[in-house]
Design an enzyme around this catalytic site. Structure first.
Site, mmCIF file in Angstrom:
data_model
loop_
_atom_site.group_PDB
_atom_site.id
_atom_site.type_symbol
_atom_site.label_atom_id
_atom_site.label_comp_id
_atom_site.label_asym_id
_atom_site.label_seq_id
_atom_site.Cartn_x
_atom_site.Cartn_y
_atom_site.Cartn_z
ATOM 1 N N SER A 1 71.434 17.084 166.427
ATOM 2 C CA SER A 1 72.605 17.923 165.782
ATOM 3 C C SER A 1 73.627 18.345 166.772
ATOM 4 C CB SER A 1 71.811 19.150 165.107
ATOM 5 O OG SER A 1 72.822 20.543 165.019
ATOM 6 N N TYR B 1 65.426 26.710 166.399
ATOM 7 C CA TYR B 1 65.860 25.580 165.862
ATOM 8 C C TYR B 1 66.644 24.499 166.921
ATOM 9 C CZ TYR B 1 68.406 21.857 163.132
ATOM 10 O OH TYR B 1 68.979 20.782 162.899
ATOM 11 N N LYS C 1 65.357 21.049 168.906
ATOM 12 C CA LYS C 1 66.080 19.625 168.912
ATOM 13 C C LYS C 1 66.066 19.137 170.351
ATOM 14 C CE LYS C 1 66.690 18.744 164.535
ATOM 15 N NZ LYS C 1 65.927 17.749 163.909
HETATM 16 P P1 NAD Z 1 66.084 18.455 154.496
HETATM 17 O O1 NAD Z 1 65.298 19.816 154.767
HETATM 18 O O2 NAD Z 1 66.652 18.556 153.390
HETATM 19 O O3 NAD Z 1 65.224 17.282 154.882
HETATM 20 C C1 NAD Z 1 64.049 17.059 155.663
HETATM 21 C C2 NAD Z 1 62.876 16.527 154.760
HETATM 22 O O4 NAD Z 1 61.804 16.416 155.843
HETATM 23 C C3 NAD Z 1 62.392 17.358 153.739
HETATM 24 O O5 NAD Z 1 62.386 16.299 152.627
HETATM 25 C C4 NAD Z 1 61.121 17.969 154.211
HETATM 26 O O6 NAD Z 1 60.153 18.260 153.024
HETATM 27 C C5 NAD Z 1 60.536 16.979 155.205
HETATM 28 N N1 NAD Z 1 59.645 17.408 156.074
HETATM 29 C C6 NAD Z 1 59.915 18.650 156.904
HETATM 30 N N2 NAD Z 1 58.730 18.667 157.723
HETATM 31 C C7 NAD Z 1 57.869 17.691 157.486
HETATM 32 C C8 NAD Z 1 56.598 17.361 158.024
HETATM 33 N N3 NAD Z 1 56.099 17.816 158.753
HETATM 34 N N4 NAD Z 1 56.140 16.051 157.389
HETATM 35 C C9 NAD Z 1 56.815 15.433 156.510
HETATM 36 N N5 NAD Z 1 57.940 15.849 155.867
HETATM 37 C C10 NAD Z 1 58.690 16.905 156.550
HETATM 38 O O7 NAD Z 1 67.038 18.271 155.894
HETATM 39 P P2 NAD Z 1 68.210 17.332 156.062
HETATM 40 O O8 NAD Z 1 69.477 18.191 155.871
HETATM 41 O O9 NAD Z 1 68.103 15.977 155.138
HETATM 42 O O10 NAD Z 1 68.008 16.925 157.469
HETATM 43 C C11 NAD Z 1 67.553 16.024 158.177
HETATM 44 C C12 NAD Z 1 67.337 15.761 159.660
HETATM 45 O O11 NAD Z 1 68.765 16.211 160.067
HETATM 46 C C13 NAD Z 1 66.446 17.244 160.084
HETATM 47 O O12 NAD Z 1 65.828 16.832 161.169
HETATM 48 C C14 NAD Z 1 67.788 18.117 160.545
HETATM 49 O O13 NAD Z 1 67.400 19.206 161.601
HETATM 50 C C15 NAD Z 1 68.660 17.139 160.875
HETATM 51 N N6 NAD Z 1 70.235 17.660 160.817
HETATM 52 C C16 NAD Z 1 70.727 18.348 159.540
HETATM 53 C C17 NAD Z 1 72.032 18.685 159.461
HETATM 54 C C18 NAD Z 1 72.477 19.397 158.226
HETATM 55 O O14 NAD Z 1 73.303 20.133 158.428
HETATM 56 N N7 NAD Z 1 71.944 19.196 157.049
HETATM 57 C C19 NAD Z 1 72.741 18.767 160.691
HETATM 58 C C20 NAD Z 1 72.199 18.352 162.211
HETATM 59 C C21 NAD Z 1 71.047 17.626 162.049
HETATM 60 C C1 WQD Z 2 80.293 26.623 158.541
HETATM 61 C C2 WQD Z 2 81.355 27.553 158.657
HETATM 62 C C3 WQD Z 2 80.593 29.830 158.879
HETATM 63 C C4 WQD Z 2 78.370 30.186 155.258
HETATM 64 C C5 WQD Z 2 74.929 24.969 160.824
HETATM 65 C C6 WQD Z 2 73.915 24.944 161.688
HETATM 66 C C7 WQD Z 2 73.887 23.730 162.521
HETATM 67 C C8 WQD Z 2 73.831 22.328 161.568
HETATM 68 C C9 WQD Z 2 74.715 22.478 160.449
HETATM 69 C C10 WQD Z 2 71.574 21.491 161.544
HETATM 70 C C11 WQD Z 2 81.042 28.616 159.592
HETATM 71 C C12 WQD Z 2 81.127 29.628 157.649
HETATM 72 C C13 WQD Z 2 79.202 29.649 156.456
HETATM 73 C C14 WQD Z 2 78.894 31.232 154.448
HETATM 74 C C15 WQD Z 2 81.021 31.145 155.701
HETATM 75 N N1 WQD Z 2 72.428 22.198 160.886
HETATM 76 N N2 WQD Z 2 80.472 30.245 156.485
HETATM 77 N N3 WQD Z 2 80.246 31.768 154.742
HETATM 78 O O1 WQD Z 2 77.043 27.163 161.266
HETATM 79 O O2 WQD Z 2 78.457 25.093 161.633
HETATM 80 O O3 WQD Z 2 76.163 24.896 161.476
HETATM 81 O O4 WQD Z 2 74.760 23.790 160.057
HETATM 82 O O5 WQD Z 2 71.428 21.092 162.699
HETATM 83 O O6 WQD Z 2 72.755 23.777 163.467
HETATM 84 O O7 WQD Z 2 73.924 26.035 162.745
HETATM 85 O O8 WQD Z 2 77.426 25.478 159.372
HETATM 86 O O9 WQD Z 2 77.724 25.620 156.970
HETATM 87 O O10 WQD Z 2 76.501 27.683 158.142
HETATM 88 O O11 WQD Z 2 79.051 27.080 158.473
HETATM 89 O O12 WQD Z 2 82.133 31.696 155.985
HETATM 90 O O13 WQD Z 2 78.434 31.780 153.628
HETATM 91 O O14 WQD Z 2 81.354 28.054 157.483
HETATM 92 O O15 WQD Z 2 80.897 30.976 159.710
HETATM 93 O O16 WQD Z 2 82.513 28.909 160.171
HETATM 94 P P1 WQD Z 2 77.366 25.770 161.132
HETATM 95 P P2 WQD Z 2 77.713 26.526 158.190
#
Ligand code: NAD
Ligand code: WQD
Length: 328
Positions: free
Chosen positions: A124, A148, A152
């Site tokens: 991330s 979190y 990572k």
């Molecule tokens: P999500 O929660 O929708 O998907 C994760 C899946 O993993 C879920 O279906 C959950 O049930 C499963 N899971 C969790 N722990 C598990 C375990 N121990 N064994 C088996 N399954 C398990 O999340 P997502 O948004 O699809 O994110 C996927 C990956 O990408 C995550 O590692 C997250 O940290 C990373 N990521 C997400 C974002 C985002 O904003 N969505 C941004 C950056 C990185």
């Molecule tokens: C985006 C913008 C908020 C909600 C998060 C995690 C990051 C990654 C992606 C997994 C910011 C604003 C938000 C609301 C708002 N996930 N906001 N009202 O913070 O960039 O990242 O998700 O890895 O680790 O920290 O994403 O969507 O929460 O916020 O004004 O109700 O929207 O302040 O400027 P962020 P976000």
């Protein structure tokens, strides 16, 4: 190729399952459904016209993972499984380290013992902390402000050590920026439980009438309109980035880190306006104080992805903010 998607029933995993399957790969999903619903599998079947193999289980169950890797003759793993809510991780650090870090160790043990040594890891942009410069390239210093993000970073460090320890490993760490949007069918999407923490899921709930008003956190950031700026990327572009990453790994050994974003930042107000256009509805919002820990701006330098993966995000802000009512 036969590809195992840990967490493949989740938001990014399910979209990636579609892209990989349509590209001709055999996809096997391992998910414990702690943050996804089994109905996703029916939706995937509807989209793909065939049933995906899905095992309901936990990545921390090493013997199970070993069995799956063997039974399905897996060639590569894409590791999505993990917990991802920043605020929750501050309240429950043990669960986050157990699931994310310990879960990855279990997966690596299983991969090592079966000789499956190709891995794509979901990291991330959160590992860049408060940006020291923009756009953020892969050499930007890393840091974390919550469990979190630290989980990572720990995993990235572990994976790097593993790649150094044995020249047969091929590991690519994809640092996602802000994934949004959904598959055109509207059948799969981000579907958080309860009140969403992230901007776009919150906006979608306000449009649907499930939540009354969006709080816009902060209006005095040094940005185009005072609200926070992020690099939003369409989840289908992100999914295609995984296909490109697998292709890249087919002839590259060692450890690789690549940003997946668009390279362009958009403010909260821009996202609201694009979502109003995408839904034809007015979005009720109010300004609120800055959210603790938030940064002003964050967007990616995507040159490495463009060059090494021959991948570029093509979908527009309008496509990211298109509103598709939930099909009941
Ligand atoms: P999500 O929660 O929708 O998907 C994760 C899946 O993993 C879920 O279906 C959950 O049930 C499963 N899971 C969790 N722990 C598990 C375990 N121990 N064994 C088996 N399954 C398990 O999340 P997502 O948004 O699809 O994110 C996927 C990956 O990408 C995550 O590692 C997250 O940290 C990373 N990521 C997400 C974002 C985002 O904003 N969505 C941004 C950056 C990185
Ligand atoms: C985006 C913008 C908020 C909600 C998060 C995690 C990051 C990654 C992606 C997994 C910011 C604003 C938000 C609301 C708002 N996930 N906001 N009202 O913070 O960039 O990242 O998700 O890895 O680790 O920290 O994403 O969507 O929460 O916020 O004004 O109700 O929207 O302040 O400027 P962020 P976000």
């Amino acid at each position: 190729m036969n590809i195992l998607l840990t967490g493949g029933a989740g938001y990014i995993g399910s979209h990636t399952a579609v892209v990989l399957s349509e590209a001709g790969h055999e996809v096997v999903v391992l998910d414990n459904f702690c943050n996804s619903k089994k109905s996703v599998l029916t939706s995937l079947q509807q989209i793909l016209g065939k049933e995906l193999i899905c095992i309901d289980g936990d990545i921390r169950n090493t013997p199970l993972v070993i069995k799956i890797l063997k039974d399905h003759q897996i060639n590569a793993v894409i590791h999505f499984a993990g917990l991802k809510a920043v605020g929750e991780s501050v309240q429950m650090p043990i669960e986050y380290y157990a699931n994310n870090a310990q879960g990855t160790i279990s997966l690596l043990e299983a991969m090592k013992s079966t000789g499956v040594k190709a891995l794509v890891f979901s990291s991330s942009a959160t590992v860049y902390g408060d940006p020291q410069y923009l756009p953020i390239d892969e050499n930007h210093p890393t840091s974390a402000t919550n469990p979190y993000g630290r989980s990572k970073l720990h995993i990235e460090e572990m994976l790097k050590d593993v790649a150094i320890s044995d020249a047969e490993w091929k590991i690519i760490c994809l640092r996602y920026f802000n994934p949004v949007g959904a598959h055109d069918s509207g059948l799969i999407r981000e579907d958080p439980q309860g009140i969403p923490n992230n901007l776009m899921p919150f906006i979608l709930k306000v449009i649907a009438g499930d939540l009354p008003v969006l709080n816009v956190y902060g209006k005095d950031y040094p940005t185009i309109d005072g609200t926070g700026v992020r690099d939003y990327i369409h989840v289908m572009d992100l999914a295609e980035g995984h296909l490109a990453a697998l292709l890249f790994l087919s002839n590259r050994y060692g450890w690789h880190v690549i940003n997946l974003g668009t390279g362009v930042g958009h403010s909260v107000l821009e996202m609201i306006h694009a979502s109003e256009e995408g839904s034809g509805k007015k979005i009720n919002f109010q300004f609120a104080p800055r959210r603790p820990g938030d940064i002003a701006s964050c967007y990616a330098d995507v040159k490495k992805a463009n060059q090494d993966l021959a991948w570029v995000a093509t979908r527009t802000l309008q496509e990211m903010c298109l509103y598709r009512p939930v099909k009941k």
